[in-house]
Enzyme design. Structure first.
Site, PDB file in Angstrom:
ATOM      1  N   LYS A 108     -11.190 -15.281   0.496  1.00  0.00           N
ATOM      2  CA  LYS A 108     -10.109 -13.572  -0.013  1.00  0.00           C
ATOM      3  C   LYS A 108      -9.185 -13.044   0.160  1.00  0.00           C
ATOM      4  O   LYS A 108      -9.274 -13.197   1.331  1.00  0.00           O
ATOM      5  CB  LYS A 108     -11.295 -13.297  -0.998  1.00  0.00           C
ATOM      6  CG  LYS A 108     -12.964 -13.708  -0.734  1.00  0.00           C
ATOM      7  CD  LYS A 108     -14.012 -12.372  -0.443  1.00  0.00           C
ATOM      8  CE  LYS A 108     -15.619 -12.107  -0.849  1.00  0.00           C
ATOM      9  NZ  LYS A 108     -16.412 -11.536  -1.119  1.00  0.00           N
TER      10      LYS A 108
ATOM     11  N   ARG B 231     -28.023  -6.382  -4.068  1.00  0.00           N
ATOM     12  CA  ARG B 231     -27.512  -5.197  -5.546  1.00  0.00           C
ATOM     13  C   ARG B 231     -28.516  -5.793  -6.283  1.00  0.00           C
ATOM     14  O   ARG B 231     -29.222  -5.196  -7.199  1.00  0.00           O
ATOM     15  CB  ARG B 231     -26.725  -5.039  -5.273  1.00  0.00           C
ATOM     16  CG  ARG B 231     -25.845  -4.283  -4.666  1.00  0.00           C
ATOM     17  CD  ARG B 231     -24.208  -4.507  -4.587  1.00  0.00           C
ATOM     18  NE  ARG B 231     -24.045  -5.982  -4.486  1.00  0.00           N
ATOM     19  CZ  ARG B 231     -22.447  -6.184  -4.728  1.00  0.00           C
ATOM     20  NH1 ARG B 231     -21.306  -4.973  -4.420  1.00  0.00           N
ATOM     21  NH2 ARG B 231     -22.110  -7.334  -4.593  1.00  0.00           N
TER      22      ARG B 231
ATOM     23  N   HIS C 206     -23.516  -0.903   2.452  1.00  0.00           N
ATOM     24  CA  HIS C 206     -23.668  -1.740   3.318  1.00  0.00           C
ATOM     25  C   HIS C 206     -23.907  -0.648   4.764  1.00  0.00           C
ATOM     26  O   HIS C 206     -25.231  -1.163   4.756  1.00  0.00           O
ATOM     27  CB  HIS C 206     -22.022  -2.149   4.508  1.00  0.00           C
ATOM     28  CG  HIS C 206     -21.091  -3.482   3.138  1.00  0.00           C
ATOM     29  ND1 HIS C 206     -19.851  -2.544   3.161  1.00  0.00           N
ATOM     30  CD2 HIS C 206     -21.557  -4.321   2.945  1.00  0.00           C
ATOM     31  CE1 HIS C 206     -19.765  -3.497   2.769  1.00  0.00           C
ATOM     32  NE2 HIS C 206     -20.462  -4.519   2.219  1.00  0.00           N
TER      33      HIS C 206
ATOM     34  N   SER D 282     -17.045  -3.392  -2.470  1.00  0.00           N
ATOM     35  CA  SER D 282     -16.361  -2.812  -1.742  1.00  0.00           C
ATOM     36  C   SER D 282     -14.832  -3.105  -2.874  1.00  0.00           C
ATOM     37  O   SER D 282     -13.735  -2.116  -2.872  1.00  0.00           O
ATOM     38  CB  SER D 282     -15.827  -4.040  -0.536  1.00  0.00           C
ATOM     39  OG  SER D 282     -16.837  -3.632   0.062  1.00  0.00           O
TER      40      SER D 282
HETATM   41  O1  PNS Z   1     -19.863  -9.858   1.704  1.00  0.00           O
HETATM   42  P1  PNS Z   1     -18.752 -11.660   1.639  1.00  0.00           P
HETATM   43  O2  PNS Z   1     -18.111 -11.536   1.604  1.00  0.00           O
HETATM   44  O3  PNS Z   1     -20.254 -12.145   0.986  1.00  0.00           O
HETATM   45  O4  PNS Z   1     -19.640 -12.586   3.258  1.00  0.00           O
HETATM   46  C1  PNS Z   1     -19.153 -13.773   3.008  1.00  0.00           C
HETATM   47  C2  PNS Z   1     -20.049 -14.125   4.498  1.00  0.00           C
HETATM   48  C3  PNS Z   1     -18.813 -13.648   5.729  1.00  0.00           C
HETATM   49  C4  PNS Z   1     -21.133 -13.916   5.297  1.00  0.00           C
HETATM   50  C5  PNS Z   1     -19.544 -15.651   4.205  1.00  0.00           C
HETATM   51  O5  PNS Z   1     -18.852 -16.330   3.850  1.00  0.00           O
HETATM   52  C6  PNS Z   1     -19.727 -16.473   5.538  1.00  0.00           C
HETATM   53  O6  PNS Z   1     -21.044 -16.109   6.334  1.00  0.00           O
HETATM   54  N1  PNS Z   1     -18.750 -16.479   6.232  1.00  0.00           N
HETATM   55  C7  PNS Z   1     -18.607 -17.774   7.250  1.00  0.00           C
HETATM   56  C8  PNS Z   1     -17.824 -19.030   7.183  1.00  0.00           C
HETATM   57  C9  PNS Z   1     -19.722 -20.077   7.280  1.00  0.00           C
HETATM   58  O7  PNS Z   1     -20.396 -19.884   7.301  1.00  0.00           O
HETATM   59  N2  PNS Z   1     -19.375 -20.522   5.853  1.00  0.00           N
HETATM   60  C10 PNS Z   1     -20.415 -21.495   4.952  1.00  0.00           C
HETATM   61  C11 PNS Z   1     -21.820 -20.271   4.368  1.00  0.00           C
HETATM   62  S1  PNS Z   1     -22.748 -21.238   3.826  1.00  0.00           S
END
Ligand code: PNS
Length: 167
Positions: free
Chosen positions: A43, A92, A19, A136
């Site tokens: 999650k 990645r 990150h 992670s």
């Molecule tokens: O590290 P991650 O788990 O891949 O991150 C995912 C994240 C937090 C970026 C995504 O789940 C997110 O944007 N969540 C906020 C809620 C939202 O906007 N959801 C719609 C996304 S299309």
């Protein structure tokens, strides 16, 4: 503070050197970045939001153009509210692509349908090869099983992981 702002969102459960590598690359492109942990998650997480935010804050405290925050609700609402022009995501491997592609297109749709005067683009950055297989999830599993994750996370994250996972 002025200049182009990007949001680097994620779960960061916990933050890894992968990150931080993406963040450093992002700073070559954008004037300012907010690394932002999402409060609305699907999650099961190991660290609480305040714990994750505190680890992010520790990691970026010496970087003057970076702030660490948490956000609630839709990423696009948060990005518009902050006046960000872009979302940064790390890619990645091909396996990341499908989920990221779906999310980027959904976010574009949400951005276009908002009342904001500008659209928020998603920018994908690739980490250094040495972080291609880093996640992670793996860092948590390796720590849980007694393995060494020194090369993959900052010292204070390693310490937090050990404290959290000690029996
Ligand atoms: O590290 P991650 O788990 O891949 O991150 C995912 C994240 C937090 C970026 C995504 O789940 C997110 O944007 N969540 C906020 C809620 C939202 O906007 N959801 C719609 C996304 S299309």
């Amino acid at each position: 503070m002025k200049g182009n702002l990007a949001i680097y969102p994620g779960s960061f459960d916990p933050l890894t050197n992968g990150h931080l590598d993406i963040l450093t690359r992002g700073l070559e492109i954008f004037d300012r970045i907010i690394i932002a942990v999402s409060e609305s998650e699907h999650k099961q997480s190991l660290f609480t939001i305040p714990e994750r935010l505190s680890l992010l804050q520790k990691a970026v405290q010496s970087k003057k153009n970076v702030a660490a925050e948490s956000f609630h609700g839709l990423l696009m609402d948060y990005a518009h509210h902050k006046g960000a022009i872009a979302i940064i995501r790390g890619l990645r491997a091909i396996s990341d692509f499908e989920y990221e592609f779906q999310m980027a297109l959904m976010n574009r749709h949400l951005s276009q349908n908002s009342h904001s005067d500008h659209e928020v683009e998603t920018i994908f950055l690739m980490p250094d090869e040495k972080y291609t297989y880093l996640s992670s999830t793996l860092v948590k599993e390796v720590t849980r099983l007694g393995g060494d994750v020194k090369n993959f996370v900052p010292d204070f994250v390693e310490k937090a992981l050990k404290e959290k996972l000690k029996k």
